[in-house]
Design a protein around this motif. Structure first.
Motif, PDB file in Angstrom:
ATOM      1  N   ALA A 140       0.853  -1.188   0.000  1.00  0.00           N
ATOM      2  CA  ALA A 140       0.000   0.000   0.000  1.00  0.00           C
ATOM      3  C   ALA A 140       0.896   1.248   0.000  1.00  0.00           C
ATOM      4  N   PRO A 141       0.378   2.376  -0.511  1.00  0.00           N
ATOM      5  CA  PRO A 141      -0.969   2.554  -1.053  1.00  0.00           C
ATOM      6  C   PRO A 141      -1.127   1.883  -2.413  1.00  0.00           C
ATOM      7  N   LEU A 142      -2.364   1.502  -2.710  1.00  0.00           N
ATOM      8  CA  LEU A 142      -2.677   0.839  -3.964  1.00  0.00           C
ATOM      9  C   LEU A 142      -3.287   1.848  -4.932  1.00  0.00           C
ATOM     10  N   THR A 143      -2.648   1.993  -6.071  1.00  0.00           N
ATOM     11  CA  THR A 143      -3.187   2.851  -7.120  1.00  0.00           C
ATOM     12  C   THR A 143      -3.983   1.972  -8.079  1.00  0.00           C
ATOM     13  N   ILE A 144      -5.291   2.167  -8.065  1.00  0.00           N
ATOM     14  CA  ILE A 144      -6.194   1.335  -8.852  1.00  0.00           C
ATOM     15  C   ILE A 144      -6.664   2.147 -10.052  1.00  0.00           C
ATOM     16  N   ARG A 145      -6.421   1.624 -11.226  1.00  0.00           N
ATOM     17  CA  ARG A 145      -6.804   2.335 -12.446  1.00  0.00           C
ATOM     18  C   ARG A 145      -7.753   1.455 -13.258  1.00  0.00           C
ATOM     19  N   LEU A 146      -8.858   2.050 -13.681  1.00  0.00           N
ATOM     20  CA  LEU A 146      -9.880   1.330 -14.434  1.00  0.00           C
ATOM     21  C   LEU A 146     -10.156   2.049 -15.738  1.00  0.00           C
ATOM     22  N   SER A 166     -16.302   6.414 -23.002  1.00  0.00           N
ATOM     23  CA  SER A 166     -16.115   7.557 -22.115  1.00  0.00           C
ATOM     24  C   SER A 166     -17.336   7.820 -21.244  1.00  0.00           C
ATOM     25  N   ASP A 167     -18.551   7.568 -21.766  1.00  0.00           N
ATOM     26  CA  ASP A 167     -19.732   7.846 -20.945  1.00  0.00           C
ATOM     27  C   ASP A 167     -19.816   6.928 -19.737  1.00  0.00           C
ATOM     28  N   MET A 168     -19.192   5.759 -19.806  1.00  0.00           N
ATOM     29  CA  MET A 168     -19.169   4.843 -18.665  1.00  0.00           C
ATOM     30  C   MET A 168     -18.315   5.402 -17.529  1.00  0.00           C
ATOM     31  N   ALA A 169     -17.342   6.225 -17.873  1.00  0.00           N
ATOM     32  CA  ALA A 169     -16.463   6.817 -16.858  1.00  0.00           C
ATOM     33  C   ALA A 169     -17.026   8.102 -16.276  1.00  0.00           C
ATOM     34  N   ASP A 170     -18.023   8.693 -16.926  1.00  0.00           N
ATOM     35  CA  ASP A 170     -18.508  10.013 -16.517  1.00  0.00           C
ATOM     36  C   ASP A 170     -18.962  10.050 -15.060  1.00  0.00           C
ATOM     37  N   ALA A 171     -19.893   9.161 -14.698  1.00  0.00           N
ATOM     38  CA  ALA A 171     -20.453   9.205 -13.345  1.00  0.00           C
ATOM     39  C   ALA A 171     -19.411   8.831 -12.295  1.00  0.00           C
ATOM     40  N   VAL A 172     -18.591   7.831 -12.600  1.00  0.00           N
ATOM     41  CA  VAL A 172     -17.574   7.388 -11.645  1.00  0.00           C
ATOM     42  C   VAL A 172     -16.559   8.495 -11.389  1.00  0.00           C
ATOM     43  N   ALA A 173     -16.233   9.233 -12.413  1.00  0.00           N
ATOM     44  CA  ALA A 173     -15.211  10.283 -12.287  1.00  0.00           C
ATOM     45  C   ALA A 173     -15.627  11.382 -11.316  1.00  0.00           C
ATOM     46  N   ARG A 213     -17.103  10.901  -8.423  1.00  0.00           N
ATOM     47  CA  ARG A 213     -17.132  10.425  -7.043  1.00  0.00           C
ATOM     48  C   ARG A 213     -15.914  10.951  -6.273  1.00  0.00           C
ATOM     49  N   PRO A 214     -16.093  11.272  -4.997  1.00  0.00           N
ATOM     50  CA  PRO A 214     -14.966  11.765  -4.194  1.00  0.00           C
ATOM     51  C   PRO A 214     -13.815  10.752  -4.175  1.00  0.00           C
ATOM     52  N   GLY A 215     -12.611  11.261  -4.294  1.00  0.00           N
ATOM     53  CA  GLY A 215     -11.436  10.404  -4.248  1.00  0.00           C
ATOM     54  C   GLY A 215     -11.065   9.776  -5.569  1.00  0.00           C
ATOM     55  N   THR A 216     -11.812  10.088  -6.626  1.00  0.00           N
ATOM     56  CA  THR A 216     -11.544   9.520  -7.943  1.00  0.00           C
ATOM     57  C   THR A 216     -10.956  10.588  -8.853  1.00  0.00           C
ATOM     58  N   ARG A 217      -9.902  10.224  -9.563  1.00  0.00           N
ATOM     59  CA  ARG A 217      -9.253  11.141 -10.499  1.00  0.00           C
ATOM     60  C   ARG A 217      -9.467  10.633 -11.910  1.00  0.00           C
ATOM     61  N   ARG A 218      -9.807  11.530 -12.805  1.00  0.00           N
ATOM     62  CA  ARG A 218      -9.982  11.134 -14.201  1.00  0.00           C
ATOM     63  C   ARG A 218      -8.652  11.264 -14.928  1.00  0.00           C
ATOM     64  N   ALA A 246     -10.477  10.205 -21.151  1.00  0.00           N
ATOM     65  CA  ALA A 246     -11.913  10.059 -21.406  1.00  0.00           C
ATOM     66  C   ALA A 246     -12.482   8.764 -20.850  1.00  0.00           C
ATOM     67  N   ARG A 247     -11.713   7.684 -20.934  1.00  0.00           N
ATOM     68  CA  ARG A 247     -12.248   6.372 -20.544  1.00  0.00           C
ATOM     69  C   ARG A 247     -11.681   5.835 -19.234  1.00  0.00           C
ATOM     70  N   THR A 248     -10.718   6.522 -18.625  1.00  0.00           N
ATOM     71  CA  THR A 248      -9.957   5.949 -17.524  1.00  0.00           C
ATOM     72  C   THR A 248     -10.076   6.778 -16.257  1.00  0.00           C
ATOM     73  N   VAL A 249     -10.300   6.084 -15.127  1.00  0.00           N
ATOM     74  CA  VAL A 249     -10.361   6.726 -13.817  1.00  0.00           C
ATOM     75  C   VAL A 249      -9.386   6.024 -12.872  1.00  0.00           C
ATOM     76  N   GLU A 250      -9.047   6.701 -11.778  1.00  0.00           N
ATOM     77  CA  GLU A 250      -8.039   6.174 -10.860  1.00  0.00           C
ATOM     78  C   GLU A 250      -8.411   6.531  -9.428  1.00  0.00           C
ATOM     79  N   ARG A 251      -8.155   5.588  -8.528  1.00  0.00           N
ATOM     80  CA  ARG A 251      -8.305   5.821  -7.093  1.00  0.00           C
ATOM     81  C   ARG A 251      -7.056   5.314  -6.387  1.00  0.00           C
ATOM     82  N   VAL A 252      -6.724   5.924  -5.247  1.00  0.00           N
ATOM     83  CA  VAL A 252      -5.628   5.458  -4.408  1.00  0.00           C
ATOM     84  C   VAL A 252      -6.217   5.064  -3.064  1.00  0.00           C
ATOM     85  N   VAL A 253      -5.983   3.804  -2.656  1.00  0.00           N
ATOM     86  CA  VAL A 253      -6.554   3.298  -1.408  1.00  0.00           C
ATOM     87  C   VAL A 253      -5.455   2.653  -0.580  1.00  0.00           C
ATOM     88  N   ASP A 254      -5.659   2.616   0.714  1.00  0.00           N
ATOM     89  CA  ASP A 254      -4.707   1.963   1.618  1.00  0.00           C
ATOM     90  C   ASP A 254      -5.114   0.542   1.960  1.00  0.00           C
TER      91      ASP A 254
END
Length: 260
Positions: free
Chosen positions: A216-222, A227-234, A236-241, A244-252
């Motif tokens: 950790a920390p774990l950098t999770i990239r999806l 691109s429209d599939m990433a819109d809503a997720v992007a 969310r708090p703690g999510t970085r875009r 267009a199609r890719t989002v990322e979160r860092v978790v412990d």
């Protein structure tokens, strides 16, 4: 020695068509029976190899695949408790994890029904820069408790992926993918004999196989398909875009692997 078995369906012996794993298909009834046979073989092999307790997670599609009256009565059974609780009963008291009926990650050549979580929307998924599928996720989750993956059963591509992530563990290839939609299978009885023997051998590896740990920390990239599939997720708090199609979160906490 306690063994935790997490199950999926695409890598079960005898399953060679996508309809066999879809709940609303007439072919699902056959697929369900094939799943039950593989799980019972793994449970039997675990006990023959010295397991004192076995817990089985009915993991495919959120559970409700198993007919408990047909299951090995020596094991106990549970299912995932929502997306953030992949293996609710797993803890540090278990000696090992068996992954039964598994498939390769999305984008695997000749991986039968290869996907990572959603074949409809998830294109690529990575943890700390390494492309990772559901097998790797299971290994990270179990590794956070110090529990190693000891056995993987599934198609040949899944078994190769398992060794790439976890080293020289026991694997049982019950079929070989011919592209994504077709598979050349062992007879289910032959496959179950191999699973049972593989589970026995896996018990001999208790204490010799290290857990799969990712620091950790774990950098999770999806990366999504569109691109429209990433819109809503992007949003969310703690999510970085990322694009267009890719989002990322860092978790412990490795248990937040699926927090998108």
């Amino acid at each position: 020695m306690k063994i935790y078995i997490i199950t999926d369906m695409e890598g079960v012996s005898g399953i060679c068509n996508e309809q066999q794993v879809q709940r609303d298909s007439p072919a699902y009834a056959e697929g369900r029976q094939l799943l039950i046979g593989d799980i019972n073989a793994a449970v039997a092999g675990a006990f023959e190899g010295g397991a004192t307790e076995v817990v089985v997670n009915d993991g495919h599609g959120g559970g409700f695949n198993l007919l408990l009256e047909q299951m090995d009565s020596r094991a106990r059974y549970e299912r995932p408790n929502g997306g953030l609780d992949m293996m609710p009963g797993l803890d540090a008291t278990f000696a090992g994890l068996f992954c039964v009926g598994y498939h390769a990650m999305a984008g695997t050549l000749d991986g039968f029904l290869d996907h990572t979580q959603s074949s409809a929307s998830w294109f690529n998924y990575s943890v700390n820069g390494r492309r990772t599928g559901e097998l790797g996720q299971c290994g990270i989750w179990a590794g956070s408790y110090g529990v190693p993956v000891l056995l993987v059963t599934g198609d040949r591509a899944a078994c190769e992926e398992a060794r790439d992530f976890f080293g020289e563990i026991e694997t049982v290839a019950v079929k070989e993918g011919i592209g994504r939609q077709h598979a050349r299978c062992l007879h289910p009885e032959v496959a179950r004999q191999a699973i049972r023997a593989g589970a026995r051998r896996a018990m001999e590896r208790v204490g010799t196989v290290p857990p799969y740990r990712v620091e950790a920390p774990l950098t999770i990239r999806l990366e999504y398909y569109r691109s429209d599939m990433a819109d809503a997720v992007a949003r969310r708090p703690g999510t970085r875009r990322i694009n267009a199609r890719t989002v990322e979160r860092v978790v412990d906490d490795p248990r937040l692997l699926l927090s998108f």
